[in-house]
Motif scaffolding. Structure first.
Motif, short mmCIF file in Angstrom:
data_model
loop_
_atom_site.label_atom_id
_atom_site.label_comp_id
_atom_site.label_asym_id
_atom_site.label_seq_id
_atom_site.Cartn_x
_atom_site.Cartn_y
_atom_site.Cartn_z
N PHE A 59 -2.45 2.48 -1.11
CA PHE A 59 -1.63 2.38 0.09
C PHE A 59 -0.78 1.11 0.03
O PHE A 59 -1.16 0.13 -0.61
CB PHE A 59 -2.51 2.32 1.34
N THR A 60 0.37 1.16 0.70
CA THR A 60 1.23 -0.01 0.86
C THR A 60 1.48 -0.23 2.35
O THR A 60 1.22 0.66 3.17
CB THR A 60 2.59 0.17 0.15
N ALA A 61 2.02 -1.37 2.69
CA ALA A 61 2.33 -1.66 4.10
C ALA A 61 3.34 -0.67 4.65
O ALA A 61 3.32 -0.36 5.85
CB ALA A 61 2.87 -3.09 4.23
N ARG A 62 4.20 -0.14 3.80
CA ARG A 62 5.22 0.84 4.25
C ARG A 62 4.62 2.18 4.66
O ARG A 62 5.32 3.02 5.22
CB ARG A 62 6.25 1.06 3.14
N ASP A 63 3.34 2.39 4.38
CA ASP A 63 2.70 3.68 4.69
C ASP A 63 2.21 3.77 6.13
O ASP A 63 1.65 4.79 6.53
CB ASP A 63 1.51 3.92 3.75
N PHE A 64 2.41 2.72 6.92
CA PHE A 64 1.86 2.69 8.28
C PHE A 64 2.20 3.94 9.10
O PHE A 64 1.32 4.57 9.68
CB PHE A 64 2.30 1.43 9.04
N GLU A 65 3.47 4.30 9.17
CA GLU A 65 3.87 5.42 10.03
C GLU A 65 3.20 6.72 9.61
O GLU A 65 2.74 7.50 10.46
CB GLU A 65 5.39 5.58 10.04
N GLN A 121 -4.99 -0.14 15.71
CA GLN A 121 -6.06 0.27 14.80
C GLN A 121 -5.51 0.79 13.47
O GLN A 121 -6.07 0.51 12.41
CB GLN A 121 -6.95 1.32 15.47
N SER A 122 -4.41 1.53 13.52
CA SER A 122 -3.80 2.01 12.27
C SER A 122 -3.26 0.84 11.45
O SER A 122 -3.38 0.83 10.21
CB SER A 122 -2.70 3.02 12.56
N LYS A 123 -2.67 -0.16 12.11
CA LYS A 123 -2.20 -1.35 11.40
C LYS A 123 -3.37 -2.09 10.76
O LYS A 123 -3.28 -2.57 9.62
CB LYS A 123 -1.45 -2.28 12.35
N LEU A 134 -5.20 -2.97 2.07
CA LEU A 134 -4.52 -3.97 1.25
C LEU A 134 -5.48 -5.09 0.83
O LEU A 134 -5.44 -5.57 -0.30
CB LEU A 134 -3.31 -4.54 1.98
N ASP A 135 -6.37 -5.49 1.75
CA ASP A 135 -7.37 -6.51 1.43
C ASP A 135 -8.33 -6.01 0.35
O ASP A 135 -8.68 -6.75 -0.57
CB ASP A 135 -8.15 -6.92 2.68
N ILE A 158 0.52 12.67 2.85
CA ILE A 158 -0.08 13.69 3.71
C ILE A 158 -1.52 13.38 4.10
O ILE A 158 -2.12 14.12 4.87
CB ILE A 158 0.00 15.08 3.06
N GLY A 159 -2.10 12.30 3.56
CA GLY A 159 -3.48 11.97 3.90
C GLY A 159 -4.02 10.87 3.02
O GLY A 159 -3.27 10.15 2.36
N GLY A 160 -5.33 10.76 3.01
CA GLY A 160 -6.00 9.75 2.21
C GLY A 160 -7.29 10.27 1.63
O GLY A 160 -7.92 11.18 2.18
#
Length: 196
Positions: free
Chosen positions: A25-31, A55-57, A64-65, A94-96
């Motif tokens: 994941f990257t920070a850009r994946d938030f939305e 919570q999503s943030k 990332l951590d 589409i998911g994780g």
């Protein structure tokens, strides 16, 4: 002979299937993450969610951590559907899917997955779980991968069974899920089941 990773755990990312790319994941994946993690139908049988924006943030920040840890024990990966056209145009998160090392000494990890409901029923969860499990056995030298699900979550149980996992037990009243105590199924698969 099966390769056994004796050093710190590492996966060779990204992982790829015919339809999917699994990457960090990257920070850009938030939305995209918030688009599924904030939905009640997605989190109905999970111990978390539906997520608020904060919570999503926090979830993205935790991913990332984890990526910075050495050795790394949590591999939470974005499930990205391959696009058509030049340079990956149309690719969509589409998911994780996650692989968490729960007992490194005994080479045991836990797998989990979550998808946006627009992509349910198309085999994406199984496809992602298969490549992550294979990488866990082949690259990390795992012996055993486990998974749990709320007993009411029939779709998740089907994915585990199609992955070759066997139901090993039921934990009665073991998880507090969305305001009530729930029974959980425990599934497991071994490296030899994957031919490794």
């Amino acid at each position: 002979m099966r390769r056994r990773n004796t050093g710190g755990p590492m996966l060779d990312l990204p992982l790829e299937t015919p339809r999917l790319i699994l990457r960090d994941f990257t920070a850009r994946d938030f939305e995209a993450v918030h688009a599924y993690s904030s939905r009640e139908e997605v989190t109905r049988f999970l111990v978390w969610g539906p997520n608020t924006t904060l919570q999503s943030k926090q979830t993205i920040r935790a991913y990332l951590d984890d990526q910075k840890e050495s050795p790394r024990h949590n591999f939470d990966l974005a499930i990205v559907r391959k696009g058509e056209g030049r340079r990956g145009a149309g690719q969509r998160l589409i998911g994780g899917v996650g692989l968490k090392l729960v007992d490194w000494e005994n080479r045991t990890a836990e797998i989990g997955y979550v998808l946006h409901p627009d992509y349910w029923g198309e085999g994406y969860a199984l496809e992602a779980a298969q490549i992550v499990a294979h990488a866990g056995f082949a690259d990390l030298g795992l012996q055993r991968i486990i998974a749990t699900c709320d007993q009411r979550n029939k779709a998740s149980a089907r994915v585990m069974e199609k992955l070759g996992m066997r139901r090993e037990g039921v934990f009665s009243g073991s998880k507090y899920i969305q305001g009530e105590w729930s029974d959980e199924f425990l599934y497991a698969v071994l490296a030899c089941d994957f031919g490794l």
